[in-house]
Motif scaffolding. Sequence first.
Motif, PDB file in Angstrom:
ATOM      1  N   THR A  72       0.821  -1.213   0.000  1.00  0.00           N
ATOM      2  CA  THR A  72       0.000   0.000   0.000  1.00  0.00           C
ATOM      3  C   THR A  72       0.856   1.265   0.000  1.00  0.00           C
ATOM      4  N   VAL A  73       2.160   1.081  -0.025  1.00  0.00           N
ATOM      5  CA  VAL A  73       3.073   2.225   0.084  1.00  0.00           C
ATOM      6  C   VAL A  73       4.201   2.100  -0.934  1.00  0.00           C
ATOM      7  N   LEU A  74       4.529   3.247  -1.551  1.00  0.00           N
ATOM      8  CA  LEU A  74       5.736   3.360  -2.371  1.00  0.00           C
ATOM      9  C   LEU A  74       6.764   4.165  -1.573  1.00  0.00           C
ATOM     10  N   VAL A  75       8.015   3.812  -1.676  1.00  0.00           N
ATOM     11  CA  VAL A  75       9.077   4.590  -1.030  1.00  0.00           C
ATOM     12  C   VAL A  75      10.017   5.094  -2.127  1.00  0.00           C
ATOM     13  N   LYS A  76      10.271   6.405  -2.088  1.00  0.00           N
ATOM     14  CA  LYS A  76      11.177   7.024  -3.059  1.00  0.00           C
ATOM     15  C   LYS A  76      12.175   7.907  -2.318  1.00  0.00           C
ATOM     16  N   GLY A  77      13.342   8.088  -2.920  1.00  0.00           N
ATOM     17  CA  GLY A  77      14.300   9.046  -2.386  1.00  0.00           C
ATOM     18  C   GLY A  77      14.139  10.365  -3.112  1.00  0.00           C
ATOM     19  N   ILE A  78      14.243  11.466  -2.377  1.00  0.00           N
ATOM     20  CA  ILE A  78      14.261  12.767  -3.055  1.00  0.00           C
ATOM     21  C   ILE A  78      15.509  13.541  -2.634  1.00  0.00           C
ATOM     22  N   ARG A  79      16.212  14.035  -3.642  1.00  0.00           N
ATOM     23  CA  ARG A  79      17.486  14.708  -3.382  1.00  0.00           C
ATOM     24  C   ARG A  79      17.369  16.218  -3.472  1.00  0.00           C
ATOM     25  N   SER A  80      16.338  16.710  -4.151  1.00  0.00           N
ATOM     26  CA  SER A  80      16.310  18.147  -4.461  1.00  0.00           C
ATOM     27  C   SER A  80      14.882  18.574  -4.804  1.00  0.00           C
ATOM     28  N   GLN A  81      14.737  19.895  -5.000  1.00  0.00           N
ATOM     29  CA  GLN A  81      13.438  20.425  -5.425  1.00  0.00           C
ATOM     30  C   GLN A  81      13.039  19.879  -6.793  1.00  0.00           C
ATOM     31  N   VAL A  82      14.036  19.578  -7.610  1.00  0.00           N
ATOM     32  CA  VAL A  82      13.749  19.002  -8.934  1.00  0.00           C
ATOM     33  C   VAL A  82      13.062  17.647  -8.754  1.00  0.00           C
ATOM     34  N   ASP A  83      13.575  16.840  -7.827  1.00  0.00           N
ATOM     35  CA  ASP A  83      12.954  15.543  -7.561  1.00  0.00           C
ATOM     36  C   ASP A  83      11.540  15.725  -6.997  1.00  0.00           C
ATOM     37  N   VAL A  84      11.355  16.722  -6.131  1.00  0.00           N
ATOM     38  CA  VAL A  84      10.029  16.964  -5.553  1.00  0.00           C
ATOM     39  C   VAL A  84       9.037  17.276  -6.675  1.00  0.00           C
ATOM     40  N   ALA A  85       9.464  18.144  -7.606  1.00  0.00           N
ATOM     41  CA  ALA A  85       8.571  18.527  -8.714  1.00  0.00           C
ATOM     42  C   ALA A  85       8.251  17.328  -9.608  1.00  0.00           C
ATOM     43  N   TYR A  86       9.218  16.446  -9.800  1.00  0.00           N
ATOM     44  CA  TYR A  86       9.039  15.266 -10.650  1.00  0.00           C
ATOM     45  C   TYR A  86       8.154  14.226  -9.961  1.00  0.00           C
ATOM     46  N   GLU A  87       8.364  14.063  -8.649  1.00  0.00           N
ATOM     47  CA  GLU A  87       7.689  12.981  -7.919  1.00  0.00           C
ATOM     48  C   GLU A  87       6.266  13.333  -7.480  1.00  0.00           C
ATOM     49  N   THR A  88       6.008  14.622  -7.216  1.00  0.00           N
ATOM     50  CA  THR A  88       4.717  14.996  -6.633  1.00  0.00           C
ATOM     51  C   THR A  88       3.518  14.577  -7.492  1.00  0.00           C
ATOM     52  N   PRO A  89       3.507  14.883  -8.799  1.00  0.00           N
ATOM     53  CA  PRO A  89       2.334  14.460  -9.589  1.00  0.00           C
ATOM     54  C   PRO A  89       2.159  12.949  -9.616  1.00  0.00           C
ATOM     55  N   MET A  90       3.280  12.205  -9.649  1.00  0.00           N
ATOM     56  CA  MET A  90       3.167  10.735  -9.667  1.00  0.00           C
ATOM     57  C   MET A  90       2.591  10.220  -8.346  1.00  0.00           C
ATOM     58  N   ALA A  91       3.034  10.826  -7.247  1.00  0.00           N
ATOM     59  CA  ALA A  91       2.531  10.395  -5.937  1.00  0.00           C
ATOM     60  C   ALA A  91       1.031  10.652  -5.826  1.00  0.00           C
ATOM     61  N   ILE A  92       0.609  11.828  -6.300  1.00  0.00           N
ATOM     62  CA  ILE A  92      -0.813  12.179  -6.228  1.00  0.00           C
ATOM     63  C   ILE A  92      -1.621  11.259  -7.150  1.00  0.00           C
ATOM     64  N   MET A  93      -1.068  10.972  -8.334  1.00  0.00           N
ATOM     65  CA  MET A  93      -1.762  10.089  -9.276  1.00  0.00           C
ATOM     66  C   MET A  93      -1.888   8.669  -8.710  1.00  0.00           C
ATOM     67  N   ASN A  94      -0.826   8.155  -8.115  1.00  0.00           N
ATOM     68  CA  ASN A  94      -0.873   6.785  -7.579  1.00  0.00           C
ATOM     69  C   ASN A  94      -1.853   6.674  -6.416  1.00  0.00           C
ATOM     70  N   ARG A  95      -1.966   7.739  -5.622  1.00  0.00           N
ATOM     71  CA  ARG A  95      -2.955   7.715  -4.527  1.00  0.00           C
ATOM     72  C   ARG A  95      -4.359   7.799  -5.093  1.00  0.00           C
ATOM     73  N   SER A  96      -4.521   8.627  -6.127  1.00  0.00           N
ATOM     74  CA  SER A  96      -5.837   8.771  -6.744  1.00  0.00           C
ATOM     75  C   SER A  96      -6.272   7.480  -7.439  1.00  0.00           C
ATOM     76  N   LEU A  97      -5.323   6.824  -8.127  1.00  0.00           N
ATOM     77  CA  LEU A  97      -5.657   5.606  -8.874  1.00  0.00           C
ATOM     78  C   LEU A  97      -6.036   4.445  -7.961  1.00  0.00           C
ATOM     79  N   ALA A  98      -5.282   4.323  -6.860  1.00  0.00           N
ATOM     80  CA  ALA A  98      -5.421   3.072  -6.095  1.00  0.00           C
ATOM     81  C   ALA A  98      -5.229   3.238  -4.593  1.00  0.00           C
ATOM     82  N   GLY A  99      -5.193   4.468  -4.108  1.00  0.00           N
ATOM     83  CA  GLY A  99      -4.998   4.669  -2.662  1.00  0.00           C
ATOM     84  C   GLY A  99      -3.602   4.308  -2.191  1.00  0.00           C
ATOM     85  N   VAL A 100      -2.660   4.190  -3.124  1.00  0.00           N
ATOM     86  CA  VAL A 100      -1.282   3.857  -2.744  1.00  0.00           C
ATOM     87  C   VAL A 100      -0.553   5.147  -2.347  1.00  0.00           C
TER      88      VAL A 100
END
Length: 162
Positions: free
Chosen positions: A88-116
């Motif tokens: 039910t959980v994904l774990v990712k590393g974030i190194r910078s604001q660039v990673d935050v910008a890249y990861e945020t939409p995917m995290a929101i999409m994965n939660r929206s798609l399946a509550g992950v």
Amino acid sequence: MSRIAVVPGSFDPITLGHLDVIERAARIFDQIHVVVVHNPDKSALFPAAQRVQLIQDALAEARVPGDFVVAGWSVGLLVDYCKDVGATVLVKGIRSQVDVAYETPMAIMNRSLAGVETIFLLPDPAHALVSSSLVRQVASLGGDVSPYVPRNVAELLKPNDV
Ligand code: PNS
């Protein structure tokens, strides 16, 4: 109930930064699935099956404590893999604001798609600037990548002695 998390990525190749995130995730969850997500449209340095093998070998050689499954995934959404294995959980590393910008939409999409949910781990400062793409670039230009990758990967990317 055991808590299962997925650490996904291209892992082309696995770096010491990835290994650090995997090791720390294994201290939080009972079982970690390290999933090599293969994008057939993206040309990779290492074939997906080899990336899986390199991760397995790196975890074994570093004697990283934990219950690990290393797998490839190329046939659909990452959240479908999560459902298949009960994660039910994904774990990712974030190194910078660039990673935050890249990861945020995917995290929101994965939660929206399946509550992950996605949990982000900040890097160990020693690995904060390491990325697979920089490792590939340095290796392709004849540089030594051994400070940034597990030993088995460094062996494969060793600069030619000739
Ligand atoms: O190591 P990377 O290249 O930054 O990893 C990115 C990856 C593979 C984790 C990301 O591309 C991904 O999650 N792909 C799965 C495809 C998917 O499920 N997309 C829809 C929801 S975001």
